[in-house]
Design an enzyme around this catalytic site. Structure first.
Site, PDB file in Angstrom:
ATOM      1  N   ASP A 142       3.086   2.146   8.044  1.00 23.52           N
ATOM      2  CA  ASP A 142       1.961   1.209   8.045  1.00 23.52           C
ATOM      3  C   ASP A 142       2.247   0.064   7.087  1.00 23.52           C
ATOM      4  O   ASP A 142       2.409   0.276   5.884  1.00 23.52           O
ATOM      5  CB  ASP A 142       0.675   1.926   7.631  1.00 23.52           C
ATOM      6  CG  ASP A 142      -0.562   1.070   7.830  1.00 23.52           C
ATOM      7  OD1 ASP A 142      -0.430  -0.051   8.350  1.00 23.52           O
ATOM      8  OD2 ASP A 142      -1.662   1.523   7.480  1.00 23.52           O
ATOM      9  N   ASP A 163       0.860  -1.191   0.000  1.00 24.48           N
ATOM     10  CA  ASP A 163       0.000   0.000   0.000  1.00 24.48           C
ATOM     11  C   ASP A 163       0.896   1.242   0.000  1.00 24.48           C
ATOM     12  O   ASP A 163       0.738   2.144   0.820  1.00 24.48           O
ATOM     13  CB  ASP A 163      -0.907  -0.014   1.226  1.00 24.48           C
ATOM     14  CG  ASP A 163      -2.063   0.978   1.120  1.00 24.48           C
ATOM     15  OD1 ASP A 163      -2.449   1.333  -0.011  1.00 24.48           O
ATOM     16  OD2 ASP A 163      -2.582   1.404   2.163  1.00 24.48           O
ATOM     17  N   ASN A 202       1.330   6.872   3.318  1.00 23.24           N
ATOM     18  CA  ASN A 202       2.025   5.908   4.177  1.00 23.24           C
ATOM     19  C   ASN A 202       3.536   6.105   4.171  1.00 23.24           C
ATOM     20  O   ASN A 202       4.268   5.305   4.754  1.00 23.24           O
ATOM     21  CB  ASN A 202       1.711   4.473   3.735  1.00 23.24           C
ATOM     22  CG  ASN A 202       0.354   4.006   4.226  1.00 23.24           C
ATOM     23  OD1 ASN A 202      -0.141   4.477   5.242  1.00 23.24           O
ATOM     24  ND2 ASN A 202      -0.252   3.077   3.508  1.00 23.24           N
TER      25      ASN A 202
END
Length: 349
Positions: A242, A225, A230
Site C-alpha cells: 500500500d 505509512d 503494510n
C-alpha cells in the site's frame, strides 16, 4: 444530522460489474479486506488470477495525486524493488473510462472510473495483483537488516525526483490546522478537548524546536505509512502492499514506525535497520532526532482523521470510545508521554 454514507451502493455486484467493465471478469468469489479510508476487495477472476481492487474515497485524493502514487509503484517495480504496482487497465465498456490527467499524459492508465447509471457519481478504482505474505518478525535483527536494505532501495528510487502533486512534509503546519479544526467538533465531549488541545500545542512547539535544528532537511518520495501492517514477508523477503500515503518526506519517516518497546529495544531495532540500510544508501543520522516528533504528529493526526470520518458509520464501530471523555483523557496522557520522550536525547545507532 444525516449519516454520511460514502460507500452506499458499493455492493458486491457493483464491484464485480466495475471490474467486468475493465475486462476483468470475476468468478463470483469476492472478499472485503480491512480498510477504513478506502474500500478494498479481493476478487477471483475467471482466468484463475486473484486481484485486489481498491475503490477510492471520494474527495480524499485528486486524480493526479493517485496517479503519482501509481507511477511511483511502477518505478519501484521496474527497479525490482518489491512493491505491488497496479495493473494497466483497458476500457472495453462504454460505461468505464481510464483517467490520465494532462499533467501525467503518457503514463499508463491505472486509474479507472465506472458508474452503473449515467447520472450517478462514478466510482474511481484501481486493481493490483494479489500478493500474499505474513507479518515480519521484527524481533529478528537479520529481518530488520533486510527491511533496512529494502527501504534503502525504495529511497534510491524515491530520490530521483519529488512528487509534484502529493502532500509534502511541512513541519507542524498541517497538524496545527488539524488541531484548530477540532475546536468546534460536535464529536468531542465538553470539557475533554481543552486539556488535549493545550497539551497538543505544547507538543507541537517542541516539535518545531527539534525541526529548527534541521534547516536543510532533505525530502524525497517515501512510503509515508511504513508500519508492520503494510509490510508483508515472504521467503523472498519483504514487500509493500500500500502506497496510499506516499509523500515527500524525510527518510526517517519510513523507519520510525518500525521501532517499538523500551528505549533499549528501539535502540537495538534501529541499529539493525541501519546496518542494512547503510549498505546501500547513506542515512543522515541527524534525522534520528525526529523519531519521537514524527510519532507525536501522527498521534495528533490520527484523532483528527477519526473526527473527520466520524459520520461514516464504519468509524463509530471501529473506534467506539472516540466520543467519550476517556478517549481524550488517554490521548492527553499519551501526548504528555511524548513530551517526555522528546525531552530525552535522540536515539543513536
Amino acid at each position: 444530522m444525516a449519516p454520511n454514507l460514502p460507500y452506499a451502493g458499493l455492493t458486491p455486484d457493483v464491484v464485480l460489474d466495475a471490474l467486468d467493465a475493465a475486462g476483468l471478469r470475476g468468478d463470483g468469489r469476492i472478499l472485503q479486506l480491512n480498510s477504513y479510508e478506502n474500500r478494498v476487495f479481493q476478487i477471483h477472476l475467471e482466468d484463475g488470477r486473484i486481484v485486489v481492487a481498491k475503490f477510492y474515497r471520494a474527495g480524499r485524493w485528486r486524480d493526479e495525486q493517485i496517479l503519482e502514487e501509481h507511477v511511483f509503484a511502477q518505478e519501484l517495480a521496474e527497479a525490482e524493488v518489491p512493491a505491488v504496482a497496479p495493473l494497466v487497465l483497458v476500457a472495453p465498456s462504454a460505461e468505464m473510462t481510464t483517467l490520465s490527467p494532462a499533467t501525467l499524459l503518457g503514463t499508463p492508465a491505472t486509474l479507472a472510473q465506472w458508474s452503473a447509471k449515467p447520472d450517478a457519481t462514478p466510482w474511481r478504482y484501481a486493481v493490483a495483483p494479489r500478493c500474499g505474505g505474513r507479518s515480519p518478525e521484527l524481533e529478528d535483527p537479520a529481518v530488520l537488516a533486510w527491511i533496512g536494505r529494502f527501504l534503502a532501495r525504495l529511497h534510491q528510487v524515491g530520490e530521483r525526483r519529488p512528487f509534484a502533486h502529493r502532500l509534502g512534509f511541512d513541519g507542524t503546519a498541517r497538524v496545527r490546522a488539524a488541531v484548530a479544526s477540532l475546536v468546534d467538533s460536535p464529536w468531542i465531549p465538553m470539557g475533554a478537548f481543552e486539556p488535549w488541545q493545550r497539551t497538543a500545542l505544547q507538543a507541537l512547539d517542541t516539535v518545531d524546536a527539534r525541526l529548527a535544528g534541521l534547516p536543510d532537511l532533505t525530502l524525497l518520495r517515501v512510503h509515508g505509512d511504513c508500519h508492520v501492517g503494510n509490510l508483508l514477508w515472504t521467503p523472498a523477503g519483504p514487500h509493500f502492499v500500500d502506497l496510499d500515503d506516499a509523500v515527500n518526506g524525510p527518510a526517517v519517516q519510513d523507519l520510525w514506525m518500525l521501532l517499538g518497546g523500551s528505549r533499549q529495544e528501539m535502540q537495538a531495532q534501529l541499529g539493525a535497520l541501519l546496518d542494512g540500510y547503510e549498505t546501500l544508501r547513506e542515512f543522515d543520522r541527524r534525522e534520528l532526532v525526529l523519531v519521537e516528533p514524527l510519532r507525536t504528529l501522527r498521534l495528533i493526526l490520527h484523532s483528527h482523521w477519526i473526527a473527520r470520518r466520524w459520520d461514516d458509520p464504519a468509524f463509530p464501530i471501529a473506534f467506539p470510545n472516540f466520543d467519550s471523555p476517556s478517549y481524550w483523557a488517554q490521548q492527553t496522557t499519551q501526548l504528555q508521554e511524548q513530551l517526555e520522550a522528546m525531552a530525552e536525547p535522540a536515539l543513536v545507532a
